[in-house]
Scaffold this active site. Structure first.
Site, PDB file in Angstrom:
ATOM      1  N   LYS A  21       0.797  -1.227   0.000  1.00 56.29           N
ATOM      2  CA  LYS A  21       0.000   0.000   0.000  1.00 56.29           C
ATOM      3  C   LYS A  21       0.829   1.276   0.000  1.00 56.29           C
ATOM      4  O   LYS A  21       0.294   2.350  -0.247  1.00 56.29           O
ATOM      5  CB  LYS A  21      -1.001   0.009   1.159  1.00 56.29           C
ATOM      6  CG  LYS A  21      -1.986  -1.140   1.166  1.00 56.29           C
ATOM      7  CD  LYS A  21      -2.757  -1.366  -0.134  1.00 56.29           C
ATOM      8  CE  LYS A  21      -3.666  -0.249  -0.541  1.00 56.29           C
ATOM      9  NZ  LYS A  21      -4.767  -0.712  -1.433  1.00 56.29           N
TER      10      LYS A  21
HETATM   11  N1  PMP Z   1      -3.224  -7.725   1.355  1.00 54.94           N
HETATM   12  C1  PMP Z   1      -3.188  -6.840   2.346  1.00 54.94           C
HETATM   13  C2  PMP Z   1      -2.613  -7.266   3.652  1.00 54.94           C
HETATM   14  C3  PMP Z   1      -3.699  -5.543   2.163  1.00 54.94           C
HETATM   15  O1  PMP Z   1      -3.684  -4.664   3.171  1.00 54.94           O
HETATM   16  C4  PMP Z   1      -4.242  -5.198   0.903  1.00 54.94           C
HETATM   17  C5  PMP Z   1      -4.793  -3.821   0.687  1.00 54.94           C
HETATM   18  N2  PMP Z   1      -6.014  -3.551   1.306  1.00 54.94           N
HETATM   19  C6  PMP Z   1      -4.271  -6.155  -0.103  1.00 54.94           C
HETATM   20  C7  PMP Z   1      -3.738  -7.405   0.162  1.00 54.94           C
HETATM   21  C8  PMP Z   1      -4.912  -5.902  -1.454  1.00 54.94           C
HETATM   22  O2  PMP Z   1      -4.314  -4.901  -2.218  1.00 54.94           O
HETATM   23  P1  PMP Z   1      -5.210  -3.989  -3.154  1.00 54.94           P
HETATM   24  O3  PMP Z   1      -5.878  -2.957  -2.310  1.00 54.94           O
HETATM   25  O4  PMP Z   1      -4.226  -3.382  -4.111  1.00 54.94           O
HETATM   26  O5  PMP Z   1      -6.221  -4.827  -3.838  1.00 54.94           O
END
Ligand code: PMP
Length: 498
Positions: A44
């Site tokens: 993130k």
């Molecule tokens: N895994 C974790 C631990 C996350 O915090 C996030 C983001 N919310 C994601 C996966 C997924 O990433 P994205 O928001 O880019 O879909």
């Protein structure tokens, strides 16, 4: 490539792809893109930087304006970092059920964290962030539908993958989704550049928002209307909120998803543990889940296949969660056996630790009249009726300070080993005078209204019996009462043996 960076945000991205040679099944290669290498330990960071830079460029974010976001934690930690570096106040809105490490990290980075009830789920926390942004004129980064989110992944994550696999076979790329930023951004670029690479999306088996094929209902303004019918609470923090975000829906509409793999919670936990134990890679629950999906895929792939999976964050963010629930704090039987296999420094009473050589009696240090006067003046000082002779970082002194602070008791801490008392060993001289006064050699020694209370546990016992409260009232010292056990102020390792 080593270089000097102008600030921490320049270190975001360019994360390594690592081959998992011990976990991959025979004849199939599995690679992992380790996003824990980002400065705040998660994927993130990429979004946080993108959101702030995009808003600055478009003039949407004014210097000093407050930034706000609804987040399961990682986005909040990343935004807290970028905002700290750029000088924007930051407010994170987070459901209470996400791990406490996340809250503490954000607050440590200077952010404010507003919690929302777990029962309100992801959509409740988002609605709260929207409401706060509208009411106060704060800038909402809108991670779930902000195109800058996917754009950043298209520009960085996808390009990095293309460069790392240039001229090489890559059969599948596996990811989960939260906002869908990673999914949409990478899938778009990857598919355009090398259409033979399959885009495989993992999601919790009990919460198949994509697998159900059901779109999220939207209000006229594009916001989600109510929870998705396939949503169930799951343990993969950061994945699959209770709605399909715009970025996820776009990816479906663009036909970029080749396959959906459901992952069971226990398989995600086991895969994260295997990743740590057999590959030495410390990653979180969704990383375990993504790897579990990649392993499922690998087991039914032809020999020679090559699969890349995303590992979104570091495992250190999950110490208080089910991922670490089975990891003991105390020594196990096996560890005790190792301890008992040699004589020194053991806990068991049958320990055959060799007797210590006799210690020559220590000469009582001379008590200087100035030091004795300092002690007497401090104990009788009407301006500071509660006084503690302490060491700056000793655990018992620290615990007594926590109790004073909790009950709002004003006190003077004379920290004998602090820099202020080090010149000519003034602290040591005061300590000698204190020993002579109390007949005790231990620290802290606490006095209330001129009376000697004793050390930390004497303080706690006096409080538990109610005697200290009466004495303080008699001495006119204001304080707050409650029923908290003062022994809870001791750190856990002391607690266990008290
Ligand atoms: N895994 C974790 C631990 C996350 O915090 C996030 C983001 N919310 C994601 C996966 C997924 O990433 P994205 O928001 O880019 O879909």
């Amino acid at each position: 490539m080593l270089r000097k960076y102008q600030n921490i945000t320049e270190t975001i991205g360019r994360t390594p792809v690592v081959k998992l040679s011990r976990l991959a099944p025979e004849g199939v290669e599995i690679f992992a893109k380790v996003e824990a290498f980002n400065p705040m330990g998660s994927v993130k960071d990429r979004f946080a930087l993108a959101a702030i830079e995009d808003a600055e460029r478009k003039g949407l974010l004014k210097p000093g304006q407050t930034v706000i976001e609804a987040t399961s934690g990682n986005t909040g930690i990343s935004l807290a970092m970028v905002c700290a570096q750029r000088g924007y106040p930051f407010v994170a809105v987070m459901a209470e059920n996400f791990s406490v490490e996340r809250r503490k990290l954000m607050r440590f980075l200077g952010a404010k964290v507003v919690l929302t009830p777990a029962a309100e789920r992801g959509s409740g926390m988002l609605a709260k962030a929207v409401e706060l942004a509208k009411t106060h004129g704060w800038f909402l980064t809108r991670q779930f539908d902000n195109e800058a989110n996917a754009e950043m992944h298209a520009r960085t994550t996808a390009r990095e993958i293309l460069a790392d696999f240039e001229g090489e076979r890559l059969d599948a790329w596996v990811t989960g989704y939260g906002t869908g930023g990673t999914l949409k951004g990478v899938a778009r670029t990857l598919k355009a550049a090398r259409p033979e690479t399959r885009v495989v999306v993992a999601e919790p088996d009990n919460s198949p928002l994509l697998g159900s094929g059901i779109r999220s209902q939207r209000n006229g303004d594009g916001t989600e209307a109510g929870a998705h019918p396939a949503f169930r609470p799951h343990l993969m923090q950061g994945w699959t909120p209770d709605f399909r975000s715009k970025l996820v829906e776009d990816t479906v509409d663009l036909g970029l998803i080749d396959e959906i793999v459901p992952v069971a919670g226990n398989d995600a936990l086991a895969a994260a543990r295997d990743l740590a134990r057999y590959e030495g890679i410390l990653a979180g629950t969704t990383a375990g889940a993504t790897l579990a999906a990649a392993m499922t895929l690998a087991r039914r792939s032809p020999q020679g296949s090559r699969i890349l999976c995303m590992l979104p964050d570091t495992g250190e963010r999950y110490l208080s969660t089910p991922l670490f629930a089975d990891v003991p704090v105390d020594m196990t039987e096996e560890e005790y056996a190792i301890s008992r296999s040699t004589p020194f420094a053991r806990f068991d009473s049958s320990s055959s630790t060799p007797p210590k050589p006799p210690v020559a009696p220590v000469a009582q240090p001379e008590v200087l009249p100035q030091a004795a006067a300092f002690v007497t003046d401090a104990i009788r000082d009407p301006a500071n009726p509660v006084v503690m002779f302490a060491l700056e970082w000793c655990e018992f002194c620290w615990s007594a300070r926590k109790m004073f602070k909790h009950h709002g008791i004003p006190y003077r801490s004379i920290d004998l080993d602090s820099v202020a008392y080090q010149k000519d060993d003034w602290g040591g001289k005061i300590r000698a005078a204190l020993n002579a006064e109390t007949g005790l050699r231990t620290i802290p020694q606490i006095f209330i209204g001129g009376r000697h209370v004793g050390g930390c546990t004497d303080l706690f016992d006096g409080w538990k019996s109610g005697r200290l409260q009466s004495e303080m009232e008699a001495a006119g010292i204001a304080f707050r009462r409650d029923t908290l056990d003062p022994y809870s102020f001791l750190p856990g390792w002391l607690h266990a043996r008290n």
